[in-house]
Design a protein around this motif. Structure first.
Motif, PDB file in Angstrom:
ATOM      1  N   PHE A   1       0.846  -1.201   0.000  1.00 49.19           N
ATOM      2  CA  PHE A   1       0.000   0.000   0.000  1.00 49.19           C
ATOM      3  C   PHE A   1       0.884   1.255   0.000  1.00 49.19           C
ATOM      4  CE2 PHE A   1      -4.334  -1.760   1.578  1.00 49.19           C
ATOM      5  CZ  PHE A   1      -4.168  -2.866   0.781  1.00 49.19           C
TER       6      PHE A   1
ATOM      7  N   GLU B   1       0.508 -11.936   1.172  1.00 50.42           N
ATOM      8  CA  GLU B   1      -0.651 -12.829   1.296  1.00 50.42           C
ATOM      9  C   GLU B   1      -1.867 -12.107   1.872  1.00 50.42           C
ATOM     10  OE1 GLU B   1       0.351 -16.424   3.403  1.00 50.42           O
ATOM     11  OE2 GLU B   1       1.970 -16.904   2.025  1.00 50.42           O
ATOM     12  N   THR B   2      -1.640 -11.161   2.772  1.00 49.94           N
ATOM     13  CA  THR B   2      -2.780 -10.481   3.394  1.00 49.94           C
ATOM     14  C   THR B   2      -3.178  -9.201   2.637  1.00 49.94           C
ATOM     15  OG1 THR B   2      -1.259  -9.430   4.959  1.00 49.94           O
ATOM     16  CG2 THR B   2      -2.360 -11.420   5.699  1.00 49.94           C
TER      17      THR B   2
ATOM     18  N   GLY C   1       1.085   0.118   5.115  1.00 55.02           N
ATOM     19  CA  GLY C   1       0.328  -0.430   6.238  1.00 55.02           C
ATOM     20  C   GLY C   1       0.236  -1.943   6.244  1.00 55.02           C
ATOM     21  N   VAL C   2       0.262  -2.550   5.072  1.00 54.73           N
ATOM     22  CA  VAL C   2       0.108  -4.000   4.983  1.00 54.73           C
ATOM     23  C   VAL C   2       1.499  -4.626   4.864  1.00 54.73           C
ATOM     24  CG1 VAL C   2      -0.850  -5.862   3.585  1.00 54.73           C
ATOM     25  CG2 VAL C   2      -2.202  -3.815   4.050  1.00 54.73           C
ATOM     26  N   LYS C   3       1.709  -5.713   5.620  1.00 54.16           N
ATOM     27  CA  LYS C   3       3.070  -6.201   5.748  1.00 54.16           C
ATOM     28  C   LYS C   3       3.350  -7.522   5.044  1.00 54.16           C
ATOM     29  CE  LYS C   3       4.444  -2.831   8.440  1.00 54.16           C
ATOM     30  NZ  LYS C   3       3.173  -2.267   8.859  1.00 54.16           N
ATOM     31  N   ASN C   4       2.356  -8.110   4.428  1.00 51.40           N
ATOM     32  CA  ASN C   4       2.596  -9.399   3.796  1.00 51.40           C
ATOM     33  C   ASN C   4       1.792  -9.490   2.512  1.00 51.40           C
ATOM     34  OD1 ASN C   4       2.421 -12.414   3.314  1.00 51.40           O
ATOM     35  ND2 ASN C   4       3.705 -12.367   5.152  1.00 51.40           N
TER      36      ASN C   4
ATOM     37  N   LEU D   1      -6.934  -8.559   1.412  1.00 49.43           N
ATOM     38  CA  LEU D   1      -8.032  -8.517   2.381  1.00 49.43           C
ATOM     39  C   LEU D   1      -8.731  -7.174   2.423  1.00 49.43           C
ATOM     40  CD1 LEU D   1      -6.574 -10.527   5.383  1.00 49.43           C
ATOM     41  CD2 LEU D   1      -8.627 -11.084   4.059  1.00 49.43           C
ATOM     42  N   ASN D   2      -7.963  -6.105   2.324  1.00 49.56           N
ATOM     43  CA  ASN D   2      -8.578  -4.794   2.407  1.00 49.56           C
ATOM     44  C   ASN D   2      -9.520  -4.557   1.234  1.00 49.56           C
ATOM     45  OD1 ASN D   2      -8.716  -2.254   3.933  1.00 49.56           O
ATOM     46  ND2 ASN D   2      -7.952  -1.397   2.017  1.00 49.56           N
TER      47      ASN D   2
ATOM     48  N   LEU E   1      -6.136 -17.011   0.181  1.00 44.56           N
ATOM     49  CA  LEU E   1      -5.083 -15.997   0.137  1.00 44.56           C
ATOM     50  C   LEU E   1      -3.765 -16.574  -0.363  1.00 44.56           C
ATOM     51  CD1 LEU E   1      -5.915 -14.109   3.451  1.00 44.56           C
ATOM     52  CD2 LEU E   1      -6.317 -13.305   1.117  1.00 44.56           C
ATOM     53  N   LYS E   2      -3.484 -17.810   0.015  1.00 44.57           N
ATOM     54  CA  LYS E   2      -2.226 -18.411  -0.446  1.00 44.57           C
ATOM     55  C   LYS E   2      -2.264 -18.641  -1.955  1.00 44.57           C
ATOM     56  CE  LYS E   2      -0.293 -20.307   3.794  1.00 44.57           C
ATOM     57  NZ  LYS E   2       0.877 -19.451   3.969  1.00 44.57           N
TER      58      LYS E   2
END
Lengths: 336, 256
Positions: A114, A123-124, A118-121, A127-128, A172-173
């Motif tokens: 981002f 894979e995630t 703010g997002v650290k991976n 989600l936002n 997600l994976k």
């Protein structure tokens, strides 16, 4: 074309043992002019079935609240996976987000995601978008239920992960198996750097490269054309978007954004976190005369970056060598 | 001379490692069994009833609770001789609206008498930034921030007439792992040596904790809902975490 790009990936591959080009096995390979990646697929073993599922999910509009928006609606391949002509992202119910969609490639080398980190991976990261009322406007429960009840998804999960079990982790994976494989490393610039035979810069491109190294690389650092730091390049006296400080809560981060990559910049217009500039001319004119003395303006830019007309043309010529048509047209990444 | 120094330097960690190994071996006795922990959610001594019951904070302000959820993770047991056992992959989400979540079962624990228990209120640093998780850590549970990676460790939502927020709401989403706003807190409690946690092949003990939701609002700093009614990470979350660090849990008794 497909074979060519795989063969090229293969040629750059560091560990060639597990791959045979005949099988067209999906691989993740580190280009010769790139450092080691952050994301290594260690806990997410890359497979053809996992990649295929991830790609299908990426282009699946039925995942969104009004069944009209997929990841691919905002991340379009022909625009290096950003959203062409949209200042800010455009999601379900014609809702406008607040930030310009970033392109998706070479994500495996990113530690944070981002504009504000703010997002650290990787894979995630989706989600936002999935849950944001303004992007896909849905929730994970709904998506899991939809996939469980919609053939051929249960079979595809079985092929990818060995079980018809569907949960957010596997969703997600598999998406990460698609997004992390997106590597753009076949621009003219890359070929010149790798000294591939018969490829060299024109004199204008070379002049542009030299100017670029003098004026831009301190932030837009090779080979990713970003040093992944957060800075203000003086777009506004007072930034309407908090940027990095939204994450850190630190006043000296107000209005700072991740230095964006410049790879494929020819195709990723509009530019900046809010998509305010439509052309590279506007961007260069910003550095030339438009830099504003925002409180957190990067010291290197306090006098702007004076550029005359010839220099601008040369820098533009160089920036266009960062276009990777093999990536943009690679059918492996296209909606099939 | 040089060489032997290097040799020693090499040997040292080996000795250390092997001595550590020994300790765990001792703890990891051949037999394993199960125990459970019950978390009895309360507010200042009365049972927690969601949505309807009115409680008072330390400032005397009325409030109701609609949502109360928290993570308990990395559960570690110690014996009187100082040996410890960290229960692997111990991540639990306790949700006051789901009765089954308030009683957790710990399996494959080496048998023995344990005199201390320690756990993280929340989720350790690494998992906040890790890839996609499942089970208690599945983002489906609504305890993961999607715009600023990391878990909500403790979530309390409700209402108070004193709250100045729209709809008089209370929104306490406590999380964040980066200094100075790190909200990871560890809770430790000694277990009475006369009645330790006796994990036996023929006995499955139950530990009973009382959990005081009102502890979020008192302890170090008495919170007034007129001034603090919404926090999602940051300095105000630290105030709340410092409050509940010691006051949230109390070991009530053990059924051996």
């Amino acid at each position: 074309m497909l074979f060519l790009s795989i063969a090229l990936m293969y040629a750059c591959s560091k560990n060639e043992d597990e791959v045979t080009p005949e099988e067209k096995k999906i691989t993740f390979s580190v280009p010769a002019n790139f450092p080691a990646p952050v994301y290594s697929f260690e806990d997410n073993k890359l497979s053809n079935a996992g990649f295929a599922l991830g790609k299908k999910l990426f282009y699946e509009a039925r995942l969104s609240a009004d069944k009209s928006v997929s990841c691919g609606s905002c991340h379009q391949q022909f625009a290096a996976f950003t959203q062409l002509d949209h200042k800010v992202s455009h999601g379900v119910n014609n809702c406008q987000g607040k930030r310009n969609t970033p392109p998706l490639f070479n994500l495996a080398w990113q530690k944070a995601f981002f504009w504000d980190g703010g997002v650290k991976n990787i894979e995630t990261s989706p989600l936002n978008a999935i849950t944001d009322a303004c992007e896909m406007g849905t929730d994970i429960q709904t998506i899991v239920a939809f996939l469980k009840n919609t053939p051929p998804y249960p079979d595809l999960f079985k092929q990818a992960f060995g079980s018809t079990e569907i949960n957010s982790q596997l969703i997600l994976k598999s998406i990460a198996q698609f997004t992390a494989v997106l590597v753009s490393d076949n621009s003219k610039y890359d070929k010149v750097m790798r000294k591939e035979s018969g490829i060299s810069f024109t004199s204008a491109e070379l002049a542009g490269y030299n100017l670029f190294k003098e004026k831009c690389t301190s932030c837009h650092t090779e080979p990713f054309f970003t040093d992944f730091s957060y800075r203000s390049n003086g777009l506004d006296l007072v930034s309407a978007d908090e940027g990095r400080s939204h994450i850190t809560g630190v006043a000296s981060d107000l209005g700072k954004f991740r230095v964006p990559t410049l790879r494929n910049i020819e195709y990723t217009s509009p530019y900046m976190h809010d998509g305010r500039f439509y052309s590279l001319d506007e961007v260069l004119e910003h550095y030339n005369l438009g830099v504003k003395a925002s409180v957190n303006l990067d010291v290197q830019l306090k006098n702007g970056i004076p550029l005359n007309t010839t220099e601008k043309e040369q820098i533009k010529a160089f920036l266009k060598t960062l276009t990777d048509n093999e990536f943009i047209k690679n059918t492996l990444y296209s909606e099939s | 001379m040089k060489l032997s120094q290097y040799f020693l330097a090499l040997l040292c960690p080996i000795i250390l490692l092997s001595s550590c190994k020994k300790n765990t071996d001792e703890v990891a006795a051949d037999t394993q069994s199960t125990f459970s922990i019950e978390f009895e959610n309360q507010v200042n001594g009365s049972p927690l009833v969601l949505n309807t019951k009115t409680y008072k904070n330390a400032k005397g302000e009325d409030f109701k609770i609609n949502v109360f959820k928290y993570y308990v993770s990395n559960i570690k047991l110690s014996k009187a001789d100082g040996t410890t056992y960290l229960i692997p992959e111990s991540y639990f989400l306790i949700d006051a609206s789901k009765a089954e979540s308030t009683n957790i079962t710990l399996k494959d624990v080496p048998t023995g008498d344990y005199t201390k228990i320690e756990y993280t209120i929340g989720v350790d640093y690494a998992r906040n930034f890790a890839g996609a998780q499942t089970g208690a850590l599945d983002p489906i549970n609504g305890m993961f921030w999607t715009w600023n990676s990391g878990y909500i460790f403790v979530k309390l939502e409700g209402t108070s007439p004193q709250s100045t927020a729209t709809g008089n709401t209370l929104t306490f989403h406590i999380g964040g792992v980066i200094d100075p706003n790190n909200t990871i807190r560890t809770f430790t409690t000694e277990i009475n040596a006369a009645n330790p946690l006796r994990v036996r092949t023929d006995g499955k003990p139950n530990m009973h904790f009382k959990v005081n939701a009102a502890a979020l609002f008192t302890g170090k700093t008495d919170v007034s809902f007129a001034t603090l009614n919404m926090t999602m990470g940051g300095a105000n979350s630290v105030i709340v975490a410092n409050n509940y660090a010691n006051g949230l849990f109390r070991l009530d008794h053990i059924h051996n």
